[in-house]
Design a protein around this motif. Sequence first.
Motif, PDB file in Angstrom:
ATOM      1  N   ALA A   1       0.812  -1.229   0.000  1.00 36.37           N
ATOM      2  CA  ALA A   1       0.000   0.000   0.000  1.00 36.37           C
ATOM      3  C   ALA A   1       0.839   1.270   0.000  1.00 36.37           C
ATOM      4  N   GLN A   2       1.968   1.238  -0.673  1.00 29.50           N
ATOM      5  CA  GLN A   2       2.785   2.444  -0.812  1.00 29.50           C
ATOM      6  C   GLN A   2       2.092   3.462  -1.714  1.00 29.50           C
ATOM      7  N   ALA A   3       2.053   4.707  -1.290  1.00 30.64           N
ATOM      8  CA  ALA A   3       1.394   5.747  -2.085  1.00 30.64           C
ATOM      9  C   ALA A   3       1.954   5.851  -3.510  1.00 30.64           C
ATOM     10  N   PRO A   4       3.276   5.873  -3.734  1.00 34.75           N
ATOM     11  CA  PRO A   4       3.783   5.995  -5.105  1.00 34.75           C
ATOM     12  C   PRO A   4       3.451   4.813  -6.006  1.00 34.75           C
ATOM     13  N   ALA A   5       3.034   3.684  -5.392  1.00 37.36           N
ATOM     14  CA  ALA A   5       2.698   2.504  -6.191  1.00 37.36           C
ATOM     15  C   ALA A   5       1.396   2.674  -6.962  1.00 37.36           C
ATOM     16  N   PHE A   6       0.702   3.784  -6.771  1.00 38.81           N
ATOM     17  CA  PHE A   6      -0.470   4.108  -7.592  1.00 38.81           C
ATOM     18  C   PHE A   6      -0.083   4.720  -8.935  1.00 38.81           C
ATOM     19  N   THR A   7       1.129   5.226  -9.064  1.00 34.17           N
ATOM     20  CA  THR A   7       1.456   6.117 -10.175  1.00 34.17           C
ATOM     21  C   THR A   7       1.390   5.471 -11.552  1.00 34.17           C
ATOM     22  N   TYR A   8       1.387   4.158 -11.650  1.00 35.32           N
ATOM     23  CA  TYR A   8       1.287   3.503 -12.957  1.00 35.32           C
ATOM     24  C   TYR A   8      -0.158   3.109 -13.282  1.00 35.32           C
ATOM     25  N   TRP A   9      -1.061   3.300 -12.343  1.00 38.23           N
ATOM     26  CA  TRP A   9      -2.429   2.822 -12.506  1.00 38.23           C
ATOM     27  C   TRP A   9      -3.239   3.660 -13.491  1.00 38.23           C
ATOM     28  N   PRO A  10      -4.096   3.018 -14.256  1.00 35.89           N
ATOM     29  CA  PRO A  10      -5.199   3.753 -14.890  1.00 35.89           C
ATOM     30  C   PRO A  10      -6.259   3.966 -13.817  1.00 35.89           C
ATOM     31  N   LYS A  11      -7.124   4.944 -13.996  1.00 35.98           N
ATOM     32  CA  LYS A  11      -8.228   5.142 -13.060  1.00 35.98           C
ATOM     33  C   LYS A  11      -9.157   3.941 -13.148  1.00 35.98           C
ATOM     34  N   LEU A  12      -9.603   3.427 -11.995  1.00 28.07           N
ATOM     35  CA  LEU A  12     -10.466   2.252 -12.021  1.00 28.07           C
ATOM     36  C   LEU A  12     -11.834   2.581 -12.602  1.00 28.07           C
ATOM     37  N   GLU A  13     -12.533   1.549 -13.050  1.00 25.21           N
ATOM     38  CA  GLU A  13     -13.772   1.718 -13.804  1.00 25.21           C
ATOM     39  C   GLU A  13     -14.933   2.211 -12.944  1.00 25.21           C
ATOM     40  N   ASP A  14     -14.952   1.840 -11.673  1.00 27.32           N
ATOM     41  CA  ASP A  14     -16.066   2.187 -10.798  1.00 27.32           C
ATOM     42  C   ASP A  14     -15.910   3.616 -10.279  1.00 27.32           C
ATOM     43  N   ASN A  15     -17.029   4.320 -10.098  1.00 28.35           N
ATOM     44  CA  ASN A  15     -16.949   5.713  -9.649  1.00 28.35           C
ATOM     45  C   ASN A  15     -17.106   5.872  -8.141  1.00 28.35           C
ATOM     46  N   LYS A  16     -17.214   4.757  -7.419  1.00 34.79           N
ATOM     47  CA  LYS A  16     -17.287   4.808  -5.955  1.00 34.79           C
ATOM     48  C   LYS A  16     -16.055   4.119  -5.358  1.00 34.79           C
ATOM     49  N   VAL A  17     -14.890   4.486  -5.850  1.00 34.14           N
ATOM     50  CA  VAL A  17     -13.629   3.906  -5.388  1.00 34.14           C
ATOM     51  C   VAL A  17     -12.873   4.916  -4.530  1.00 34.14           C
ATOM     52  N   LEU A  18     -12.363   4.445  -3.396  1.00 26.04           N
ATOM     53  CA  LEU A  18     -11.485   5.226  -2.533  1.00 26.04           C
ATOM     54  C   LEU A  18     -10.085   4.639  -2.655  1.00 26.04           C
ATOM     55  N   TYR A  19      -9.121   5.480  -2.982  1.00 26.93           N
ATOM     56  CA  TYR A  19      -7.746   5.025  -3.208  1.00 26.93           C
ATOM     57  C   TYR A  19      -6.951   5.214  -1.923  1.00 26.93           C
ATOM     58  N   ALA A  20      -6.503   4.095  -1.348  1.00 21.37           N
ATOM     59  CA  ALA A  20      -5.916   4.125  -0.010  1.00 21.37           C
ATOM     60  C   ALA A  20      -4.430   3.786  -0.023  1.00 21.37           C
ATOM     61  N   PHE A  21      -3.699   4.477   0.831  1.00 23.00           N
ATOM     62  CA  PHE A  21      -2.279   4.193   1.000  1.00 23.00           C
ATOM     63  C   PHE A  21      -1.936   4.106   2.476  1.00 23.00           C
TER      64      PHE A  21
END
Length: 415
Positions: free
Chosen positions: A232-252
């Motif tokens: 759950a490292q915050a920088p590990a999001f940086t390669y992600w596309p935005k997820l398809e669902d609109n009720k997503v909380l991105y946690a680190f």
Amino acid sequence: MLGALRYIAAVMLMTAVLPVSVQASVSQSNEKMNFWATPQDGTNQFNQTPTEKWFKAAADADVEWVRITFSKWDSQSKDFLAGNLDNYQSLVPEDLAKLKEVIGWAEKYQLKVVLAPLGLPGSRWAQNNSGKRDLRLWNDKKWWEQSSRYWKDIATALKGNKTIVAYNIINEPIAEMGTGLAEHGDPSRYDAWYKKYQGTSHDLPAFYNKVIAAIREVDKNTPVMVDAGWYAQAPAFTYWPKLEDNKVLYAFHMYEPFDFTNRKNFLRKKNGKKMYTYPGKIPYAGKEQYWDEQALENWLNPFFDWAKTNNIPANHLVASEFGAYRKNPGTAAYMEDLLSIFERKGVHWGFYSFREDEWDGYDYEMGNKPLGWKYWQAVEKGESPDRPWNQTNKIWKVLDQELKDDTITATGKSE
């Protein structure tokens, strides 16, 4: 804060012009996401034995939401709730009843709940697996099917529970482990890695999209919280596309620099070495550098930049775990600086942890003092003594001040 208020105003305006029957549907759909419309302060409940007393204490401390993990709770089966993460079949009825009872305690004291299993089919938590990392989920997509079915069953069983405001699919996933990708370093290292592993069993965003789709078959409303990779490292999001669902909380989770926050830092003194102090020079990714509030923010900024690029608002971002071993020199300053960043960025946060029953290392109401021989003497007798909590110590006062600060809630009222 202003952005959150504008969001609430937009929802109110939209519902005002809809028929009553449609308004009810919209209200139900947005109710749980509305909880997250403004910054919410929470904590983590990682206790081996949950008690109603704990939830009352958390409410008395002005905690607003609790991230509950149930994977350490006792069960007649091998794995609580799942039965057996080696071959998931169905939820264990007795365990589900226990989980509902605990959620009921949270509801009684007006606390919201985020459910966060430590393991899924094909990925048993190391502490429940003789200390071994279980990478099956990230090496074979057959475990994706079982995990999706497991979460669909959970969502079916708990659908409509207003106390639950998010499903945190899995705690600290390690999809990158064993692929040659360094755990720490420049976030740009993820780019080439993802080009190689996109679409494989190591594709964490794809895994989440699959599980969320299964949840949405039975529950359209409950937000889903997703941890980044590499624990759950915050920088590990940086390669992600935005997820398809609109009720997503991105946690680190934030425990960097780990050489400071970890208990091993405190043990350096016993080994004749100088402890790392915050702020100060502390190693990270093989190099020593000076860490202070600006350095912490610099480390987190690639994540905040990624969110901005993908039009993900601050109220969809969660620092769901953060902390440091309470006896390390500078823990109060570290917590204060992190909270300053989180408040300034407008993200939700949940400190780790509150009155954990197995270990006192992150029990900040203890300050930096040892428990003492009387406490351990009582434990040896089989008793469950209260710890000598002291809410006037520097570390707890930092947290207490933020927990007690007035905030504007999703209803638009000051509390």
